[in-house]
Write an enzyme that holds these catalytic residues in place. Structure first.
Site, PDB file in Angstrom:
ATOM      1  N   PHE A   1     -12.824  -6.873  -2.269  1.00  0.00           N
ATOM      2  CA  PHE A   1     -13.133  -5.567  -1.666  1.00  0.00           C
ATOM      3  C   PHE A   1     -14.346  -5.033  -2.440  1.00  0.00           C
ATOM      4  O   PHE A   1     -14.375  -5.099  -3.673  1.00  0.00           O
ATOM      5  CB  PHE A   1     -11.922  -4.634  -1.818  1.00  0.00           C
ATOM      6  CG  PHE A   1     -12.103  -3.320  -1.126  1.00  0.00           C
ATOM      7  CD1 PHE A   1     -11.797  -3.176   0.219  1.00  0.00           C
ATOM      8  CD2 PHE A   1     -12.607  -2.219  -1.808  1.00  0.00           C
ATOM      9  CE1 PHE A   1     -11.977  -1.963   0.859  1.00  0.00           C
ATOM     10  CE2 PHE A   1     -12.787  -1.005  -1.164  1.00  0.00           C
ATOM     11  CZ  PHE A   1     -12.480  -0.877   0.177  1.00  0.00           C
TER      12      PHE A   1
ATOM     13  N   ASP B   1      -6.181  -6.836  -9.155  1.00  0.00           N
ATOM     14  CA  ASP B   1      -6.151  -5.709  -8.222  1.00  0.00           C
ATOM     15  C   ASP B   1      -5.004  -5.976  -7.239  1.00  0.00           C
ATOM     16  O   ASP B   1      -5.015  -6.969  -6.499  1.00  0.00           O
ATOM     17  CB  ASP B   1      -7.500  -5.628  -7.497  1.00  0.00           C
ATOM     18  CG  ASP B   1      -7.570  -4.492  -6.480  1.00  0.00           C
ATOM     19  OD1 ASP B   1      -6.518  -4.095  -5.945  1.00  0.00           O
ATOM     20  OD2 ASP B   1      -8.688  -4.021  -6.199  1.00  0.00           O
TER      21      ASP B   1
ATOM     22  N   TYR C   1      -1.673   4.261  -1.609  1.00  0.00           N
ATOM     23  CA  TYR C   1      -1.674   4.821  -0.245  1.00  0.00           C
ATOM     24  C   TYR C   1      -1.444   3.772   0.839  1.00  0.00           C
ATOM     25  O   TYR C   1      -1.451   4.091   2.011  1.00  0.00           O
ATOM     26  CB  TYR C   1      -2.968   5.615   0.029  1.00  0.00           C
ATOM     27  CG  TYR C   1      -4.255   4.933  -0.412  1.00  0.00           C
ATOM     28  CD1 TYR C   1      -4.778   3.854   0.269  1.00  0.00           C
ATOM     29  CD2 TYR C   1      -4.946   5.392  -1.532  1.00  0.00           C
ATOM     30  CE1 TYR C   1      -5.952   3.236  -0.133  1.00  0.00           C
ATOM     31  CE2 TYR C   1      -6.120   4.790  -1.952  1.00  0.00           C
ATOM     32  CZ  TYR C   1      -6.623   3.712  -1.243  1.00  0.00           C
ATOM     33  OH  TYR C   1      -7.776   3.108  -1.665  1.00  0.00           O
ATOM     34  N   LYS C   2      -1.272   2.504   0.449  1.00  0.00           N
ATOM     35  CA  LYS C   2      -1.025   1.473   1.466  1.00  0.00           C
ATOM     36  C   LYS C   2       0.488   1.237   1.562  1.00  0.00           C
ATOM     37  O   LYS C   2       1.203   2.031   2.139  1.00  0.00           O
ATOM     38  CB  LYS C   2      -1.775   0.193   1.113  1.00  0.00           C
ATOM     39  CG  LYS C   2      -3.295   0.369   1.008  1.00  0.00           C
ATOM     40  CD  LYS C   2      -3.956  -0.952   0.689  1.00  0.00           C
ATOM     41  CE  LYS C   2      -5.404  -0.796   0.243  1.00  0.00           C
ATOM     42  NZ  LYS C   2      -6.303  -0.348   1.299  1.00  0.00           N
TER      43      LYS C   2
ATOM     44  N   ARG D   1      -7.362  -6.704  11.981  1.00  0.00           N
ATOM     45  CA  ARG D   1      -6.315  -6.761  10.955  1.00  0.00           C
ATOM     46  C   ARG D   1      -5.049  -6.080  11.458  1.00  0.00           C
ATOM     47  O   ARG D   1      -5.109  -4.976  12.009  1.00  0.00           O
ATOM     48  CB  ARG D   1      -6.747  -6.027   9.683  1.00  0.00           C
ATOM     49  CG  ARG D   1      -7.811  -6.678   8.878  1.00  0.00           C
ATOM     50  CD  ARG D   1      -7.890  -6.085   7.465  1.00  0.00           C
ATOM     51  NE  ARG D   1      -7.693  -4.638   7.409  1.00  0.00           N
ATOM     52  CZ  ARG D   1      -7.599  -3.937   6.292  1.00  0.00           C
ATOM     53  NH1 ARG D   1      -7.643  -4.565   5.117  1.00  0.00           N
ATOM     54  NH2 ARG D   1      -7.440  -2.631   6.303  1.00  0.00           N
TER      55      ARG D   1
HETATM   56  C1  LIG Z   1      -8.510  -4.465  -2.876  1.00  0.00           C
HETATM   57  C2  LIG Z   1      -8.958  -3.044  -2.889  1.00  0.00           C
HETATM   58  N1  LIG Z   1      -9.426  -2.498  -4.023  1.00  0.00           N
HETATM   59  C3  LIG Z   1      -9.831  -1.199  -4.063  1.00  0.00           C
HETATM   60  C4  LIG Z   1      -9.758  -0.408  -2.928  1.00  0.00           C
HETATM   61  C5  LIG Z   1     -10.215   1.010  -2.883  1.00  0.00           C
HETATM   62  O1  LIG Z   1     -10.354   1.650  -4.051  1.00  0.00           O
HETATM   63  P1  LIG Z   1     -10.227   3.249  -4.120  1.00  0.00           P
HETATM   64  O2  LIG Z   1      -8.766   3.564  -4.134  1.00  0.00           O
HETATM   65  O3  LIG Z   1     -10.928   3.584  -5.364  1.00  0.00           O
HETATM   66  O4  LIG Z   1     -10.890   3.806  -2.916  1.00  0.00           O
HETATM   67  C6  LIG Z   1      -9.263  -0.945  -1.743  1.00  0.00           C
HETATM   68  C7  LIG Z   1      -9.177  -0.088  -0.547  1.00  0.00           C
HETATM   69  O5  LIG Z   1      -8.796  -0.439   0.523  1.00  0.00           O
HETATM   70  C8  LIG Z   1      -8.872  -2.285  -1.722  1.00  0.00           C
HETATM   71  O6  LIG Z   1      -8.408  -2.838  -0.592  1.00  0.00           O
END
Ligand SMILES: Cc1ncc(COP(=O)(O)O)c(C=O)c1O
Length: 410
Positions: free
Chosen positions: A142, A211, A236-237, A385
């Site tokens: 990402f 991550d 938030y997911k 998706r």
């Molecule tokens: C793998 C991954 N890392 C980071 C993020 C986003 O980071 P942030 O919470 O700082 O917007 C996402 C957002 O969808 C993501 O899918």
């Protein structure tokens, strides 16, 4: 009713997790249209609202803030919320208590974790020769992780080497300081080998930063078991914390005394109210804190996490795999051969909790699906998706979504 629709009914009837759906608000404005399918397959972007959260947030605003005001920092437990909520997330990612703090965004936590990992690799300092001059980053990541890694590399004077997760074992050497990887790929839904890659990273004396945005809440992670050094994730997911809810940072217990944060704010000070001009870090996971926590979002998240009470993560994983298997079968049955190509791995060991389908006019197709009440999302340039959140998505949803997709693709 088609055979697949009948099968979906049976699978839903036998599903132990099916009653959890009632813990969520799933009606949407478009559901009022008589022909809307009302299928939400975008929990891998924004989880649905747990039904009890609005009242809890109202209490935080009206009583804790409105009536107790400043007293709430102690009396309502605001001050200790980051570590308390971290301990609530811990069992969902296989961590013992005292290793996770909640706060800031995933992006900010990637920065803290990666810079701290490089500093720890330096502190270990055995290498000699060229030293630990490289950071490896998932080339398919990402984007935010890649941008932050580039900056972290510049700040720490390292070379950033983007490599795919499959290339990591071959790219590792005693020059490697740290490796930043995604547990599940946000675009394809591919699940990477966290235990194997972490072991390979450790074999060259480097640190592994994972991550977990697309895995936490969807499958077992096993942070402690697999020796992960540092990890970050959003809430938030699959954790349903709400739009922009705070992220979290895991620092393995044995690393905590050496965790040297690049953002040493007053909230991570050993004596935050000592107001000392010099910094002395707090012990433990608290070192990951920075400034005043975002209490409204944080306490919405804390309430949202209650939907997990009594829910075993292995059961969630089993249902997730059954759902994505069933959806793929339905897509094959309802779609002309060759019209879409699945980029999500068939093998369970390599699959997260989403199905990604590639097709030529994906952006347009997703718009039409959303118009008909099948909410997934589109990722540039050609990916549809569909996220499967086992807490509230059922087999009938999967069948209906695939059927409508087939109609729209025809
Ligand atoms: C793998 C991954 N890392 C980071 C993020 C986003 O980071 P942030 O919470 O700082 O917007 C996402 C957002 O969808 C993501 O899918």
């Amino acid at each position: 009713m088609s055979e697949l629709a009948l099968e979906a009914e049976k699978l839903d009837a036998a599903d132990e997790l099916a009653p959890l759906r009632d813990r969520f608000v799933l009606g949407t404005a478009s559901d009022h249209a008589a022909d809307s399918a009302g299928v939400y397959l975008d929990g891998n972007s924004l989880g649905a609202l747990p039904a009890h959260v609005p009242d809890r947030v109202a209490d935080v605003v009206r009583r804790q803030w409105g009536e107790l005001r400043i007293r709430s920092w102690d009396e309502s437990g605001w001050w200790t919320a980051p570590e308390r909520i971290g301990d609530r997330i811990a069992p969902l990612v296989g961590a013992a208590p005292g290793q996770i703090v909640v706060g800031d965004s995933t992006s900010v936590n990637v920065f803290k974790a990666l810079v701290a990992a490089v500093r720890m690799a330096d502190a270990a300092g055995e290498a000699g020769g060229e030293g630990r001059s490289e950071i490896l980053v998932d080339a398919t990541t990402f984007p935010t992780d890649g941008y932050i890694a580039e900056s972290a590399a510049r700040l720490t004077g390292r070379t950033l080497r983007p490599v795919t997760p499959a290339e990591v074992p071959g790219a590792l050497s005693t020059r490697t300081a740290a490796v930043l990887l995604n547990h599940v790929d946000y675009r394809t839904g591919r699940l990477h080998d966290l235990p194997g890659l972490t072991a390979a990273i450790h074999a060259v004396g480097a640190l592994a930063v994972w991550d977990l945005c697309h895995s936490a809440g969807a499958l077992p992670v096993g942070l402690d078991e697999h020796g992960v050094d540092l990890a970050v994730g959003c809430t938030y997911k699959y954790l349903n914390g709400g739009p922009g809810s705070p992220a979290y940072l895991y620092v393995r217990r044995e690393h905590q005394p050496r965790f040297d944060s690049p953002l040493p704010g007053w909230n991570s000070h050993a004596e935050p109210f000592g107001m000392s001009p010099s910094y002395a870090p707090a012990p433990g996971a608290l070192r990951g804190r920075v400034g005043t926590p975002d209490i409204l979002s944080m306490l919405a998240l804390e309430a949202a996490l209650e939907v997990w009470d009594g829910v075993p993560v292995p059961a969630v994983r089993a249902k997730s795999l059954a759902l994505t298997d069933f959806f793929l079968r339905c897509v094959r049955a309802y779609t002309e051969p060759g019209r879409v190509e699945s980029v999500t791995p068939e093998r369970h060991e390599e699959r997260g909790s989403q199905v990604a389908l590639r097709c030529a006019d994906a952006g347009e197709v997703m718009k039409r699906l959303i118009d008909r009440g099948v909410v997934g999302d589109f990722r540039h340039p050609d990916v549809l998706r569909f996220g499967f959140t086992p807490l509230y998505v059922g087999f009938a949803d999967a069948e209906r979504a695939a059927r409508i997709l087939g109609e729209e693709l025809a």
